[in-house]
Each structure stands twice: as C-alpha cells, then as structure tokens.
Design an enzyme around this catalytic site. Structure first.
Site, short mmCIF file in Angstrom:
data_model
loop_
_atom_site.label_atom_id
_atom_site.label_comp_id
_atom_site.label_asym_id
_atom_site.label_seq_id
_atom_site.Cartn_x
_atom_site.Cartn_y
_atom_site.Cartn_z
N GLU A 57 0.82 -1.20 0.00
CA GLU A 57 0.00 0.00 0.00
C GLU A 57 0.86 1.26 0.00
OE1 GLU A 57 -2.14 -3.09 2.63
OE2 GLU A 57 -0.10 -2.58 2.00
N SER A 230 20.31 -36.84 11.79
CA SER A 230 20.14 -37.25 13.19
C SER A 230 21.46 -37.40 13.92
CB SER A 230 19.36 -38.57 13.25
OG SER A 230 18.05 -38.40 12.75
N GLU A 299 13.52 -31.57 -1.02
CA GLU A 299 14.17 -32.34 -2.09
C GLU A 299 15.05 -33.38 -1.40
OE1 GLU A 299 15.89 -30.48 -5.45
OE2 GLU A 299 14.55 -28.74 -5.41
#
Length: 371
Positions: A57, A230, A299
């Site tokens: 705006e 991990s 991906e």
C-alpha cells in the site's frame, strides 16, 4: 506488442504485482496494491518489499506521488487486508486513511492475530468503505505458506521429486542426474525460490552433495538450507555449507566434536530428538515456523520422503515426470507396505502441465488446504 499489460480487473493486476514479490518478502506475505481513480485510471501500483521494507500500500501511494496523481477519493485494490499494527513498519491502514481514499477492496482478511480484521475495522471507522472477497482463492494460494504458518504453526510442506514414467527417482545404484530435462530443472528452481527453506536428508547429502541453492532462475535472496541429520554426519566440506545463504542442521542428539566442526563451517545446529534416535519431524516443522519459514521445499531421498509421508506432514507433491522407463530403481517415498487400497494416501490433482519434454504434476492430500 509493447506497453503496460492489460488485466481483467485491478485486483488481477494487484495479484500479478504480489507474484513479483516471491522470493523477497519472507516471512511477510506477498501483497500487491493498485490504486484506481473514480474514472478507472490507475494512479499508483506497489508490492511488498523485503522484510522491514515498505508494504504494498505504501509503495502504491509513493508511486502515485511520483506520478503527481491525487488519490483523494480513489479506490485501493489490495490482495490482503492492510495491516493495523506497528511492526517493522507503521500500519498500512493509517497511510490509506491519511491519503483520504474512498474505498478499499481487499481480497481477503489477514490471519495474523495483530491484524485479523482490525485493519478493515480501522478503515471503516475512518469512513472508508471496505469490501472483501474479490479473488480470495487466488490471493490465498499465493500466500498458502503464510496462512499455514499463522494458522497451523507449521510451514506449507511441498515435496519435489523428478521421476520416470514408472515412478522411479533413481536407478538401483542411486544414479539420478538427470532424469528430467533442463526446463523442468529450471522450473524446480522457481519453486525453490518460493520457499523460505529448502530441506534434504543426510542420505542425499552423502550421495549427491547438493548445493540446494537457487541458481537457474533469478532471486533476490537465497532460502535457508536445511538438513535432517540425526547423527550429524554432514561433512564440513559439503557443498551446501558454501555461501550464499544460511544452513540449519537438525540432529537428534549432541555430538560435540561434529557440532564444532559444522559450526566452524558456518552451520547452525538444532537438536529436536524424537523416537529411535531420529529427528522429530513434526517438532522440526514447528521450529521452522517459529523461524518465519512459510513454505518448506523438500528435495530428499526415498527414506526421508517416506517418513514425511508416513507422518502425514506433506501438504503438496510437486512431481516432474520424464517420458522414460528406469526399471528397477528407487521409489519416490519408502513407506508401508500397506495391506489395503483403502489405506493409501488419496490425492487430488491441482495442476498438470507440460514443461519442456516433461510433465509437472501437482497433487495434494484431500482437505489439506482446509485451514
């Protein structure tokens, strides 16, 4: 033919402007604004800039000033409710009130708690007519990740894969470059640009050593690169640790020596322990949302893909299908085995298009966008 493109309505043009903010505004939504005179002339156009920069705006009002146009009594078409709070920038609704517009037509309400109808209410209190709902579905789709983060507390998860006609993502020996053509790869990078983060697993890092950045299309900024690792097996010399952009590695347990080496290479380490010594994927998504990630582009290999599918965490599948057969090879997502067809993951097509010699297929689980 040259000149300004023609649009069916000012809101269509505002949406086109908002589309130009893809890859720029994260974590803020992509918003476009067109200010129109009572006689239909366009007085100003604008789109949201980078986080901390002016919103659509304000940019449209500045454009009108630069054109020496008078906006008093005009209508602003904006793809999302004008903000009503002081964040990094002042409230947009105040700027519209000060400009003495007569009407604001917004595509839909902003779900952000500090806005959520307050912008429209402030405009109405100032005597400005407010309408809502014009091209709302298109505006929501453009900011599906923003809505997901605000309303669900997690990013919109888009899983990308390149497959053969028989559904293989790689040969049995892991070779996968390249199943699809150059046009499909460039199109995939355009989807990377949409995302606040691109995610892969440690298996892909070790097998393919990907960069995970946006290279094949222009972008104003690079997405965060994320690895699910991990046991912190990412090599400090991995290509994705090279500039540009930041890298975040999610691990399940501390590994002091490995952490230090990866941090020295520029990575941030986050511990989100789950069951069986694995990363808690749902907790990871919640953490990414807290970091301002709206869309997460995945991906990864068949194992991590399978885990995300099994846990019901994938919102959209972006699949590029090549007209070739690979025979025995790796699948898109390793989960199951299932005993009944009734237990399969049902999807609905949202888009099917040809990209170069390949097909781009986009599908969502039923009801996934109902939030």
């Amino acid at each position: 033919m040259t000149g300004t493109p023609q649009f069916p309505t000012p809101m269509h043009e505002a949406l086109a402007l908002a589309e130009q903010s893809v890859g720029l505004t994260e974590p803020n939504p992509r918003v476009g604004c067109v200010i129109v005179a009572p006689d239909g002339r366009v007085l100003g156009r604008g789109r949201t800039q980078q986080a901390g920069g002016p919103h659509a705006e304000v940019m449209a009002l500045r454009d009108a000033i630069a054109r020496h146009e008078i906006v008093h009594g005009a209508t602003a078409y904006v793809t999302l409710e004008p903000c009503a709070h002081h964040g990094r920038t002042p409230p947009c609704c105040d700027a519209l009130i000060e400009a003495r517009l007569a009407r604001v037509v917004m595509a839909l309400e902003d779900p952000f708690p500090q806005v959520a109808g307050q912008g429209a209410a402030r405009l109405r209190a100032a005597g400005i007519a407010v309408e809502s709902g014009l091209l709302a579905d298109e505006a929501r789709e453009l900011n599906i990740g923003f809505f997901s983060r605000v309303l669900r507390g997690r990013p919109w998860v888009r899983m990308k894969a390149a497959v053969s006609l028989d559904g293989r993502t790689a040969l049995a020996n892991g070779v996968s470059q390249w199943i699809t053509g150059a046009a499909a790869r460039a199109d995939g990078h355009a989807f990377r640009r949409r995302a606040g983060a691109v995610l892969t697993g440690i298996g892909t890092v070790l097998d393919d050593d990907p960069r995970l950045d946006v290279r094949l299309v222009e972008t104003a900024k690079q997405p965060l690169r994320v690895v699910v690792d991990s046991r912190l097996e990412t090599p400090p010399a991995a290509k994705l640790l090279a500039p540009p952009g930041k890298v975040l590695i999610y691990a399940a347990q501390p590994q002091a020596g490995r952490e230090a080496a990866l941090q020295a290479a520029g990575a941030e380490i986050a511990l989100v322990p789950g069951a069986n010594g694995k990363v808690d994927l749902a907790a990871m998504l919640a953490d990414l949302a807290k970091r301002g990630v709206n869309e997460l582009h995945v991906e990864a290999g068949h194992k991590l893909n399978g885990s995300l599918v099994r846990e019901g965490l994938v919102d959209e599948f972006l699949v590029y299908m090549a007209p070739r057969l690979l025979g025995v090879g790796r699948e898109l997502a390793a989960f199951g085995p299932l005993e009944r067809l009734e237990d399969t993951l049902g999807l609905r097509w949202t888009s099917v298009a040809r990209v170069g010699d390949d097909l781009r297929l986009i599908a969502r689980p039923h009801g996934r966008a109902d939030f």
